[in-house]
Design a protein around this motif. Structure first.
Motif, PDB file in Angstrom:
ATOM      1  N   GLN A 133       0.824  -1.209   0.000  1.00 23.01           N
ATOM      2  CA  GLN A 133       0.000   0.000   0.000  1.00 23.01           C
ATOM      3  C   GLN A 133       0.860   1.263   0.000  1.00 23.01           C
ATOM      4  O   GLN A 133       0.594   2.205  -0.760  1.00 23.01           O
ATOM      5  N   ARG A 134       1.894   1.268   0.827  1.00 23.84           N
ATOM      6  CA  ARG A 134       2.791   2.432   0.859  1.00 23.84           C
ATOM      7  C   ARG A 134       3.554   2.553  -0.450  1.00 23.84           C
ATOM      8  O   ARG A 134       3.777   3.655  -0.944  1.00 23.84           O
ATOM      9  N   PHE A 135       3.945   1.416  -1.036  1.00 18.54           N
ATOM     10  CA  PHE A 135       4.605   1.398  -2.342  1.00 18.54           C
ATOM     11  C   PHE A 135       3.721   2.100  -3.370  1.00 18.54           C
ATOM     12  O   PHE A 135       4.172   2.987  -4.096  1.00 18.54           O
ATOM     13  N   CYS A 136       2.463   1.701  -3.438  1.00 18.01           N
ATOM     14  CA  CYS A 136       1.535   2.284  -4.415  1.00 18.01           C
ATOM     15  C   CYS A 136       1.340   3.776  -4.175  1.00 18.01           C
ATOM     16  O   CYS A 136       1.332   4.570  -5.123  1.00 18.01           O
ATOM     17  N   TYR A 144       9.953   0.369   0.183  1.00 21.36           N
ATOM     18  CA  TYR A 144       8.934  -0.315   0.978  1.00 21.36           C
ATOM     19  C   TYR A 144       8.796  -1.784   0.595  1.00 21.36           C
ATOM     20  O   TYR A 144       8.382  -2.598   1.415  1.00 21.36           O
ATOM     21  N   ASN A 145       9.079  -2.131  -0.677  1.00 22.93           N
ATOM     22  CA  ASN A 145       8.987  -3.527  -1.078  1.00 22.93           C
ATOM     23  C   ASN A 145       9.727  -3.722  -2.403  1.00 22.93           C
ATOM     24  O   ASN A 145       9.199  -3.420  -3.464  1.00 22.93           O
ATOM     25  N   TYR A 146      10.930  -4.253  -2.323  1.00 22.43           N
ATOM     26  CA  TYR A 146      11.762  -4.457  -3.506  1.00 22.43           C
ATOM     27  C   TYR A 146      11.171  -5.498  -4.458  1.00 22.43           C
ATOM     28  O   TYR A 146      11.348  -5.425  -5.663  1.00 22.43           O
ATOM     29  N   PHE A 147      10.476  -6.483  -3.927  1.00 21.04           N
ATOM     30  CA  PHE A 147       9.938  -7.559  -4.745  1.00 21.04           C
ATOM     31  C   PHE A 147       8.889  -7.066  -5.731  1.00 21.04           C
ATOM     32  O   PHE A 147       8.696  -7.660  -6.790  1.00 21.04           O
ATOM     33  N   LEU A 148       8.222  -5.970  -5.414  1.00 16.07           N
ATOM     34  CA  LEU A 148       7.201  -5.443  -6.313  1.00 16.07           C
ATOM     35  C   LEU A 148       7.777  -4.960  -7.635  1.00 16.07           C
ATOM     36  O   LEU A 148       7.051  -4.840  -8.620  1.00 16.07           O
ATOM     37  N   LEU A 149       9.092  -4.687  -7.672  1.00 19.25           N
ATOM     38  CA  LEU A 149       9.729  -4.343  -8.952  1.00 19.25           C
ATOM     39  C   LEU A 149       9.611  -5.499  -9.948  1.00 19.25           C
ATOM     40  O   LEU A 149       9.540  -5.290 -11.149  1.00 19.25           O
ATOM     41  N   LEU A 150       9.584  -6.711  -9.451  1.00 20.32           N
ATOM     42  CA  LEU A 150       9.411  -7.894 -10.291  1.00 20.32           C
ATOM     43  C   LEU A 150       7.934  -8.264 -10.416  1.00 20.32           C
ATOM     44  O   LEU A 150       7.447  -8.555 -11.505  1.00 20.32           O
ATOM     45  N   ALA A 151       7.229  -8.249  -9.312  1.00 22.56           N
ATOM     46  CA  ALA A 151       5.858  -8.760  -9.282  1.00 22.56           C
ATOM     47  C   ALA A 151       4.869  -7.908 -10.086  1.00 22.56           C
ATOM     48  O   ALA A 151       4.052  -8.461 -10.834  1.00 22.56           O
ATOM     49  N   LEU A 152       4.907  -6.600  -9.953  1.00 17.45           N
ATOM     50  CA  LEU A 152       3.917  -5.763 -10.640  1.00 17.45           C
ATOM     51  C   LEU A 152       4.009  -5.844 -12.163  1.00 17.45           C
ATOM     52  O   LEU A 152       2.977  -6.047 -12.816  1.00 17.45           O
ATOM     53  N   PRO A 153       5.196  -5.723 -12.755  1.00 19.22           N
ATOM     54  CA  PRO A 153       5.242  -5.883 -14.217  1.00 19.22           C
ATOM     55  C   PRO A 153       4.773  -7.273 -14.663  1.00 19.22           C
ATOM     56  O   PRO A 153       4.088  -7.411 -15.670  1.00 19.22           O
ATOM     57  N   TRP A 154       5.123  -8.289 -13.899  1.00 18.45           N
ATOM     58  CA  TRP A 154       4.730  -9.657 -14.218  1.00 18.45           C
ATOM     59  C   TRP A 154       3.199  -9.762 -14.246  1.00 18.45           C
ATOM     60  O   TRP A 154       2.607 -10.294 -15.192  1.00 18.45           O
ATOM     61  N   ILE A 155       2.556  -9.228 -13.213  1.00 18.62           N
ATOM     62  CA  ILE A 155       1.093  -9.271 -13.116  1.00 18.62           C
ATOM     63  C   ILE A 155       0.450  -8.454 -14.239  1.00 18.62           C
ATOM     64  O   ILE A 155      -0.516  -8.894 -14.857  1.00 18.62           O
ATOM     65  N   ILE A 156       0.984  -7.285 -14.505  1.00 18.60           N
ATOM     66  CA  ILE A 156       0.430  -6.428 -15.569  1.00 18.60           C
ATOM     67  C   ILE A 156       0.550  -7.113 -16.933  1.00 18.60           C
ATOM     68  O   ILE A 156      -0.397  -7.095 -17.731  1.00 18.60           O
ATOM     69  N   ILE A 157       1.690  -7.729 -17.190  1.00 16.88           N
ATOM     70  CA  ILE A 157       1.877  -8.437 -18.462  1.00 16.88           C
ATOM     71  C   ILE A 157       0.861  -9.572 -18.598  1.00 16.88           C
ATOM     72  O   ILE A 157       0.243  -9.747 -19.651  1.00 16.88           O
TER      73      ILE A 157
END
Length: 128
Positions: free
Chosen positions: A53-56, A70-83
Motif C-alpha cells: 500500500q505504501r509502495f503504491c 517499501y517492497n523491492y519484490f514489487l519491482l518484479l511482481a507488478l510488471p509480471w502481473i500487468i503483463i
C-alpha cells in the motif's frame, strides 16, 4: 470478445481506478482504516506483500525510490502481473499466446513461487 469478458474487464478496471484514487489520496501509513498485514500483526514477520500500500501511494506521487524501499519484490511482481493481465485481455495472436506461455506457464509459476519464498526469507533475515 464475449459480453461476460467485457463485464469482468470493466469491473477490474473500475476496481483498479478506485484503488488508484484511494492510494493517491490517502497515505496508508497515516490512516487508521487502511488494512494492516495480518502476518506482521500475528507473528512479527513481514510477508512478501508487506509495504504494497505504501509502495503504491509513493509510486503514484512519483517518489519511485521511496516506493521501492517499501517492497523491492514489487519491482518484479507488478510488471509480471500487468503483463499477464494484458495478455489475457488482448486478442489472442501468436505473440500474445507466446507471452502467456512465457509469463503464465508452469515453469514461470515455479520460478515466481521460488522467488516469492526467497524474498520472504531474505526480507525477514536482513530486515528489508
Amino acid at each position: 470478445m464475449t459480453a461476460r469478458k467485457r463485464i469482468v474487464i470493466a469491473f477490474i478496471a473500475l476496481c483498479a481506478l478506485v484503488a488508484i484514487v484511494v492510494f493517491y489520496a490517502y497515505d496508508p501509513s497515516c490512516t487508521w482504516w487502511s488494512p494492516k498485514c495480518p502476518m506482521l500483526l500475528l507473528t512479527g514477520y513481514r510477508c512478501p506483500g508487506c509495504g504494497f500500500q505504501r509502495f503504491c501511494h509513493h509510486l503514484l506521487h512519483g517518489d519511485v525510490l521511496i516506493a521501492v524501499s517499501y517492497n523491492y519484490f514489487l519491482l518484479l511482481a507488478l510488471p509480471w502481473i500487468i503483463i499477464l493481465l494484458l495478455a489475457n485481455i488482448l486478442p489472442q495472436t501468436p505473440i500474445v499466446r507466446r507471452i502467456q506461455s512465457l509469463f503464465g506457464g508452469r515453469q514461470a509459476a515455479i520460478i515466481y513461487l521460488v522467488l516469492y519464498v526467497a524474498w520472504w526469507v531474505v526480507r525477514n533475515v536482513w530486515g528489508l
